[in-house]
Motif scaffolding. Structure first.
Motif, PDB file in Angstrom:
ATOM      1  N   LEU A 142       5.879  55.590  62.003  1.00 14.49           N
ATOM      2  CA  LEU A 142       5.327  55.978  60.817  1.00 14.49           C
ATOM      3  C   LEU A 142       4.666  57.267  60.684  1.00 14.49           C
ATOM      4  O   LEU A 142       4.893  58.075  59.723  1.00 14.49           O
TER       5      LEU A 142
ATOM      6  N   TYR B 184       3.459  53.444  52.818  1.00 16.31           N
ATOM      7  CA  TYR B 184       3.552  52.057  52.450  1.00 16.31           C
ATOM      8  C   TYR B 184       3.668  51.468  51.032  1.00 16.31           C
ATOM      9  O   TYR B 184       3.899  50.315  50.771  1.00 16.31           O
TER      10      TYR B 184
ATOM     11  N   SER C  87       7.520  48.558  53.762  1.00 18.55           N
ATOM     12  CA  SER C  87       6.343  47.546  53.965  1.00 18.55           C
ATOM     13  C   SER C  87       5.843  47.507  55.110  1.00 18.55           C
ATOM     14  O   SER C  87       4.723  47.173  55.309  1.00 18.55           O
ATOM     15  N   ASN C  88       6.524  47.939  56.237  1.00 19.41           N
ATOM     16  CA  ASN C  88       5.788  48.282  57.404  1.00 19.41           C
ATOM     17  C   ASN C  88       6.829  48.938  58.505  1.00 19.41           C
ATOM     18  O   ASN C  88       7.753  49.203  58.110  1.00 19.41           O
ATOM     19  N   SER C  89       6.344  49.235  59.722  1.00 22.18           N
ATOM     20  CA  SER C  89       7.168  50.134  60.623  1.00 22.18           C
ATOM     21  C   SER C  89       8.397  49.313  60.878  1.00 22.18           C
ATOM     22  O   SER C  89       9.355  49.926  61.058  1.00 22.18           O
ATOM     23  N   ARG C  90       8.449  47.829  60.980  1.00 24.73           N
ATOM     24  CA  ARG C  90       9.573  47.444  61.336  1.00 24.73           C
ATOM     25  C   ARG C  90      10.518  47.249  60.195  1.00 24.73           C
ATOM     26  O   ARG C  90      11.788  47.184  60.623  1.00 24.73           O
ATOM     27  N   ASP C  91      10.073  47.429  59.097  1.00 26.92           N
ATOM     28  CA  ASP C  91      10.667  47.428  57.825  1.00 26.92           C
ATOM     29  C   ASP C  91      11.706  48.795  58.136  1.00 26.92           C
ATOM     30  O   ASP C  91      12.812  48.875  57.487  1.00 26.92           O
TER      31      ASP C  91
END
Lengths: 189, 189
Positions: A29, A44, A48-52
């Motif tokens: 990110l 963000y 929703s997050n870095s996995r997203d």
DNA sequence: TGCGTTTGCCTAAAGGTTTTAGGAAACCTA
DNA sequence: TAGGTTTCCTAAAACCTTTAGGCAAACGCA
């Protein structure tokens, strides 16, 4: 302060480019924020997050691959279709190594079901119609072809075939020949 | 303060266990230090950095795989040997998913050359002696088998074959059958 | 057994990534 | 143009990596 015009779409695409440039597991990110000259926290609102982010890049890659595959298979059958489909994977992996890595990401079942993964199986199945295999052999063959293409491309890209003659180009055409022969003479149980 | 008895060996083995438990890309120096109840900085006496740890885990996995493969192939030939070698990869990946991921790590050429990678190719080549293929077809076949085994195991482990009948056990034996048939009737160019 | 050297593990500190909370400016719509 | 929503910001906490420098335990040798 002017808005940067961020979008989930744009971020995903930029993430894919980043993956091709620095490797999928270097996609961060922070790097993405730097690329848009924006703070990390701003991302963000769209991810929703870095996995997203990584998941979205994977889905993008799977979709691009399916589109290319469908395109390449149009009007082809038999060995020709086999070579075309394999060529799509091979070329894509070379052009977009980061996206290719992304496409290998383990997706949770729900996401996987919504991905283009099913289209890939369907396209492979379409090729097999030219070889007149009936179930369950057709499914076995779909899985075999998937394994060969996936495995070959990954090993070749990872350098697993380097340092040894003959060159991989020859091997590739011979592998297609072999698969074609195998499907034409699929062994009975 | 008592010494913890750290060793590059022990750390690598613990790293491999960690990989199997939490996934290879969750293997972190912090987690490893925690496991030995030691500060992270202490690890740097035995590992040059976190990449070093990952590389060592990969080499460990490749070596374990080669040992198992050599063991399984002893006294076998033909379809039997094919099934044995493939079974080794498949079982290993299921028993040790983290190590299996580690084995896919891209190694730099020097490290790869010193790895057990060559032994894998050699073992595959040994199987092919039973099929009387001459060069360069033997090399093509080595690469094909490597692709199938690698691809099949990765796809199966990644869930690529789930949610669809027939079960993967059937497919597996039919894939071995198919490879056996293919090698017995390897097509001329 | 004693002494010097090496080694193993420590504290401290700096730098990078992820994530959440809360605020202000820009945009859209009525 | 007033209100509400969205976008992006600052701030802060938590975690991981890596390097520098120090002390004490273990080792090697007389």
């Amino acid at each position: 302060m002017a808005r940067a015009g961020l979008t989930t779409e744009r971020l995903t695409r930029a993430g894919a480019e980043l993956a091709d440039e620095v490797g999928f597991d270097q996609v961060t990110l922070s790097a993405l924020a730097r690329r848009f000259d924006v703070t990390v926290a701003s991302l963000y609102s769209h991810l929703s997050n870095s996995r997203d982010l990584r998941t979205r890049i994977a889905l993008l890659a799977l979709d691009e691959l399916a589109v290319r595959a469908a395109d390449a298979l149009a009007g082809r059958a038999g060995r020709d279709a086999l070579a075309a489909l394999g060529g799509v994977y091979r070329d894509y992996a070379r052009e977009h190594p980061g996206r290719w890595s992304a496409a290998q990401l383990r997706l949770d079942p729900a996401t996987a079901a919504a991905s283009a993964g099913g289209r890939h199986a369907e396209l492979t199945r379409a090729i097999l119609r030219g070889y007149h295999l009936s179930e369950p052999d057709q499914t076995h063959a779909v899985r075999l072809l998937g394994s060969v293409f996936h495995g070959y491309v990954s090993l070749e890209l990872g350098g697993g075939f380097s340092h040894s003659a003959p060159d991989t180009e020859q091997t590739w055409t011979r592998v297609i020949d072999a698969l074609d022969a195998l499907l034409r003479h699929w062994p009975a149980p």
